[in-house]
Design a protein around this motif. Structure first.
Motif, PDB file in Angstrom:
ATOM      1  N   VAL A   1      -2.417 -15.962  54.087  1.00 18.05           N
ATOM      2  CA  VAL A   1      -3.294 -15.325  53.888  1.00 18.05           C
ATOM      3  C   VAL A   1      -4.071 -16.050  52.694  1.00 18.05           C
ATOM      4  O   VAL A   1      -5.423 -16.436  52.960  1.00 18.05           O
ATOM      5  CB  VAL A   1      -3.141 -13.906  53.128  1.00 18.05           C
ATOM      6  CG1 VAL A   1      -4.503 -13.200  53.016  1.00 18.05           C
ATOM      7  CG2 VAL A   1      -2.398 -13.270  54.163  1.00 18.05           C
ATOM      8  N   LEU A   2      -3.425 -16.397  51.606  1.00 19.70           N
ATOM      9  CA  LEU A   2      -4.241 -16.904  50.185  1.00 19.70           C
ATOM     10  C   LEU A   2      -3.829 -18.093  49.799  1.00 19.70           C
ATOM     11  O   LEU A   2      -4.825 -18.966  49.436  1.00 19.70           O
ATOM     12  CB  LEU A   2      -4.066 -15.709  49.188  1.00 19.70           C
ATOM     13  CG  LEU A   2      -4.785 -14.464  49.109  1.00 19.70           C
ATOM     14  CD1 LEU A   2      -4.416 -13.820  47.691  1.00 19.70           C
ATOM     15  CD2 LEU A   2      -6.242 -14.792  48.971  1.00 19.70           C
ATOM     16  N   SER A   3      -2.657 -18.236  50.033  1.00 21.72           N
ATOM     17  CA  SER A   3      -1.962 -19.624  49.290  1.00 21.72           C
ATOM     18  C   SER A   3      -0.946 -20.562  50.267  1.00 21.72           C
ATOM     19  O   SER A   3      -0.502 -19.832  50.992  1.00 21.72           O
ATOM     20  CB  SER A   3      -1.361 -19.306  47.849  1.00 21.72           C
ATOM     21  OG  SER A   3      -0.467 -18.126  48.403  1.00 21.72           O
ATOM     22  N   ALA A   4      -1.244 -21.686  49.848  1.00 15.69           N
ATOM     23  CA  ALA A   4      -0.393 -22.676  50.576  1.00 15.69           C
ATOM     24  C   ALA A   4      -0.017 -23.843  49.565  1.00 15.69           C
ATOM     25  O   ALA A   4      -0.543 -24.147  48.654  1.00 15.69           O
ATOM     26  CB  ALA A   4      -1.264 -23.415  51.686  1.00 15.69           C
ATOM     27  N   TYR A   5       1.214 -24.226  50.155  1.00 21.36           N
ATOM     28  CA  TYR A   5       1.751 -25.430  49.110  1.00 21.36           C
ATOM     29  C   TYR A   5       2.253 -26.460  49.786  1.00 21.36           C
ATOM     30  O   TYR A   5       2.868 -26.331  50.895  1.00 21.36           O
ATOM     31  CB  TYR A   5       3.204 -24.552  48.316  1.00 21.36           C
ATOM     32  CG  TYR A   5       3.860 -25.689  47.541  1.00 21.36           C
ATOM     33  CD1 TYR A   5       3.219 -26.438  46.392  1.00 21.36           C
ATOM     34  CD2 TYR A   5       4.949 -25.935  47.708  1.00 21.36           C
ATOM     35  CE1 TYR A   5       4.064 -27.225  45.658  1.00 21.36           C
ATOM     36  CE2 TYR A   5       5.938 -26.992  47.014  1.00 21.36           C
ATOM     37  CZ  TYR A   5       5.190 -27.619  45.890  1.00 21.36           C
ATOM     38  OH  TYR A   5       5.839 -28.549  45.098  1.00 21.36           O
ATOM     39  N   ILE A   6       2.047 -27.675  49.572  1.00 19.98           N
ATOM     40  CA  ILE A   6       2.384 -29.025  49.991  1.00 19.98           C
ATOM     41  C   ILE A   6       3.720 -29.594  49.414  1.00 19.98           C
ATOM     42  O   ILE A   6       3.425 -30.085  48.269  1.00 19.98           O
ATOM     43  CB  ILE A   6       1.118 -29.835  50.086  1.00 19.98           C
ATOM     44  CG1 ILE A   6       0.170 -29.242  50.841  1.00 19.98           C
ATOM     45  CG2 ILE A   6       1.596 -31.269  50.602  1.00 19.98           C
ATOM     46  CD1 ILE A   6      -1.348 -30.129  51.079  1.00 19.98           C
ATOM     47  N   PRO A   7       4.925 -29.348  49.942  1.00 15.75           N
ATOM     48  CA  PRO A   7       5.969 -29.735  49.282  1.00 15.75           C
ATOM     49  C   PRO A   7       6.385 -31.380  49.398  1.00 15.75           C
ATOM     50  O   PRO A   7       6.524 -32.092  48.202  1.00 15.75           O
ATOM     51  CB  PRO A   7       7.172 -29.191  49.822  1.00 15.75           C
ATOM     52  CG  PRO A   7       6.605 -28.277  50.896  1.00 15.75           C
ATOM     53  CD  PRO A   7       5.226 -28.588  51.094  1.00 15.75           C
TER      54      PRO A   7
END
Ligand code: COA
Length: 119
Positions: free
Chosen positions: A50-56
């Protein structure tokens, strides 16, 4: 197809765990050498949808660095994530100028690393 990654890591995940982490990631992009059929670079992202994404992780294997592959992987991932409000990456200070070229800005954060779980 997943060899030579996690360069410089003291302990690193097995190929099976690497594969599983890519499988479980909502977004992943692989760079593949057509001739050798090897994966030579990858990027993954996890998100709440929905709002957030993280690139590990983003990595290009040593023999293929500095050929624009990392740039292409991050550009393509940011295009996929453009509908999210927040897109976060943690990186060493030396890489801030690299990510800055794609519109990311410096921030501050807190992290927790369980090094006994690194591999
Ligand atoms: C960072 C990385 C993905 C870049 O991939 P690449 O295919 O070599 O990138 P490109 O060829 O598109 O671009 C190279 C640029 O990255 C810069 N760069 C690469 N590694 C860097 C580092 N450790 N510190 C600072 N700059 C770095 C190069 O100086 C070059 O800059 P320029 O375009 O201004 O000359 C690759 O070096 C890598 O896999 N590094 C190890 C893993 C890593 O640090 N990943 C990022 C985790 S947050």
């Amino acid at each position: 197809m997943l060899n030579d990654f996690f360069d410089g890591w003291k302990k690193f995940p097995s190929k099976e765990k690497h594969f599983k982490s890519l499988q479980n990631s909502e977004f992943k992009i692989l760079a593949i050498d057509d001739v050798t059929n090897k994966v030579i670079g990858f990027i993954n992202a996890i998100s709440d949808g929905v709002l957030s994404a993280y690139i590990p992780l983003l990595e290009v294997i040593p023999d293929y660095k500095n050929k624009g592959i990392g740039t292409e992987l991050i550009k393509r991932m940011l295009e996929k994530l453009k509908h999210y409000y927040m897109i976060d990456i943690m990186c060493d200070e030396s890489l801030q100028s690299f990510y800055g070229k794609f519109g990311l800005i410096k921030s501050s954060g807190m992290i927790l690393r369980n090094y006994d779980k690194q591999n």
